[in-house]
Design a protein around this motif. Structure first.
Motif, short mmCIF file in Angstrom:
data_model
loop_
_atom_site.label_atom_id
_atom_site.label_comp_id
_atom_site.label_asym_id
_atom_site.label_seq_id
_atom_site.Cartn_x
_atom_site.Cartn_y
_atom_site.Cartn_z
N GLN A 95 -6.24 -16.68 10.87
CA GLN A 95 -5.42 -15.46 11.23
C GLN A 95 -5.28 -14.14 9.85
N GLU A 96 -5.54 -14.84 8.89
CA GLU A 96 -5.25 -13.80 7.74
C GLU A 96 -6.58 -13.54 6.81
N ASP A 97 -7.70 -14.01 7.30
CA ASP A 97 -8.87 -13.95 6.52
C ASP A 97 -9.34 -12.39 6.40
N GLY A 98 -9.12 -11.79 7.46
CA GLY A 98 -9.63 -10.38 7.63
C GLY A 98 -8.43 -9.54 6.43
N ASN A 99 -7.35 -9.89 6.22
CA ASN A 99 -6.61 -9.15 5.35
C ASN A 99 -7.03 -9.46 3.96
N VAL A 100 -7.66 -10.66 3.74
CA VAL A 100 -8.10 -10.78 2.42
C VAL A 100 -9.59 -9.97 2.12
N GLY A 101 -10.21 -9.82 3.11
CA GLY A 101 -11.51 -8.98 3.05
C GLY A 101 -11.15 -7.58 2.82
N TYR A 102 -10.02 -7.17 3.54
CA TYR A 102 -9.81 -5.73 3.52
C TYR A 102 -9.26 -5.31 2.18
N VAL A 103 -8.16 -6.09 1.73
CA VAL A 103 -7.92 -5.77 0.35
C VAL A 103 -8.95 -5.72 -0.74
N GLN A 104 -9.83 -6.83 -0.98
CA GLN A 104 -10.87 -6.79 -1.85
C GLN A 104 -11.82 -5.51 -1.60
N GLU A 105 -12.28 -5.29 -0.19
CA GLU A 105 -13.12 -4.08 0.18
C GLU A 105 -12.73 -2.86 -0.36
N GLU A 106 -11.30 -2.68 -0.05
CA GLU A 106 -10.80 -1.15 -0.63
C GLU A 106 -10.30 -1.25 -1.97
N GLY A 107 -10.44 -2.14 -2.80
CA GLY A 107 -10.17 -2.02 -4.22
C GLY A 107 -8.80 -2.06 -4.55
N VAL A 108 -7.74 -2.60 -3.89
CA VAL A 108 -6.61 -2.54 -3.90
C VAL A 108 -6.03 -4.00 -4.53
N GLY A 109 -6.61 -4.94 -4.55
CA GLY A 109 -6.27 -6.19 -4.88
C GLY A 109 -7.45 -7.26 -4.96
N VAL A 110 -7.10 -8.57 -5.22
CA VAL A 110 -8.13 -9.40 -5.33
C VAL A 110 -7.54 -11.02 -4.91
N LEU A 138 0.99 -1.26 0.01
CA LEU A 138 0.05 0.03 0.04
C LEU A 138 0.81 1.26 0.07
N ASN A 139 2.18 1.30 0.77
CA ASN A 139 2.67 2.45 0.92
C ASN A 139 3.71 2.79 -0.60
N ALA A 140 3.62 1.65 -1.32
CA ALA A 140 4.22 1.92 -2.46
C ALA A 140 3.54 1.99 -3.74
N GLY A 141 2.18 2.13 -3.36
CA GLY A 141 1.07 2.29 -4.48
C GLY A 141 1.11 0.91 -5.41
N LEU A 142 0.95 -0.19 -4.66
CA LEU A 142 1.23 -1.48 -5.50
C LEU A 142 0.18 -2.45 -5.42
N PRO A 143 -0.72 -2.37 -6.45
CA PRO A 143 -1.84 -3.12 -6.58
C PRO A 143 -1.44 -4.87 -6.23
N MET A 144 -2.10 -5.94 -5.68
CA MET A 144 -1.98 -7.15 -5.49
C MET A 144 -2.98 -8.29 -5.60
N VAL A 145 -2.42 -9.27 -5.98
CA VAL A 145 -3.28 -10.44 -6.09
C VAL A 145 -2.65 -11.57 -4.94
N LEU A 146 -3.71 -11.83 -4.18
CA LEU A 146 -3.42 -12.67 -3.11
C LEU A 146 -3.52 -14.04 -3.30
N TYR A 147 -2.70 -14.86 -3.19
CA TYR A 147 -2.80 -16.34 -3.82
C TYR A 147 -3.03 -17.45 -2.60
N SER A 148 -2.68 -16.95 -1.27
CA SER A 148 -2.97 -18.11 -0.26
C SER A 148 -2.99 -17.17 1.19
N ARG A 149 -3.49 -17.77 2.04
CA ARG A 149 -3.47 -17.17 3.43
C ARG A 149 -3.40 -18.29 4.34
N LEU A 150 -3.45 -17.57 5.61
CA LEU A 150 -3.30 -18.63 6.82
C LEU A 150 -4.70 -18.55 7.39
#
Length: 214
Positions: free
Chosen positions: A134-149, A119-131
């Protein structure tokens, strides 16, 4: 309670700089869309299969940067592979801030530190795995904010990455959104809050003002 964002190292909070200059310094080709694949400091997740799937579908259209972290076995495997795209394979790297600012898209696991740095680098992202959990909320945040899939697994991650690179306008919108929600001053703000508390000379304990030692 004050929300300041996730603090990360100062090197991830500097101005964006000149992307083409950064690429020249890193020895990367200019003018070619570059995908950065990382899996944390230990090189976790299906990185090899994901990198190969991206290269397979992106022949002639992109370059690939893979940072394997401390996973030396993975690094050796990828260095010995034949690639259909310009590919740059690294082990543990101290230049991740520069690499993030020099690439167009990040493909990674859903670690909170990496997401914040992107985010600090202005770099969009594709998330391919999660814990799980522990990391479910991270996935939701990235998608809801429109910065990744969220695109779990190598094939889906590669398809998502290639789809985004084929739509530069959408990629630019996501990059702009990254910059909007980034909080590069989080560490400095947190330190300032702590310092303000430390400078106070008095405190109230059960309604009685007690002079704290200097």
């Amino acid at each position: 309670v004050q929300t300041v964002g996730l603090p990360v190292a100062r090197r991830f909070c500097v101005p964006f700089g000149d992307r083409e200059k950064l690429r020249r310094e890193l020895g990367w080709p200019p003018g070619l869309p570059l995908v950065l694949v990382v899996g944390g400091g230990e090189g976790m997740g299906p990185m090899a299969a994901t990198a190969r799937a991206i290269a397979q579908g992106g022949e002639g259209r992109l370059g690939l940067v893979v940072v394997c972290g401390r996973n030396q076995r993975l690094r050796r495997r990828l260095e010995q592979s034949e690639w259909k795209v310009p590919a740059f394979i690294y082990g543990f790297e101290h230049r991740i801030p520069e690499m993030m600012r020099a690439t167009d898209l990040l493909v990674t696991k859903a670690g909170p530190g990496t997401i914040t740095e992107a985010l600090n680098a202005g770099l969009p992202m594709v998330l391919y795995s999660r814990l799980p959990g522990q990391e479910d909320g991270n996935v939701g945040y990235v998608q809801e904010e429109g910065v990744g899939v969220w695109a779990p697994g190598p094939e889906r991650a590669a398809a998502a990455a290639l789809s985004w690179l084929e739509d530069p306008a959408a990629l630019q919108r996501a990059a702009a959104r990254c910059r909007e929600i980034a909080r590069p001053q989080a560490a400095r703000q947190l330190a300032s809050i702590v310092a303000d508390f430390a400078e106070r000379r008095t405190k109230v304990v059960r309604g009685v003002e007690v002079r704290s030692p200097s």
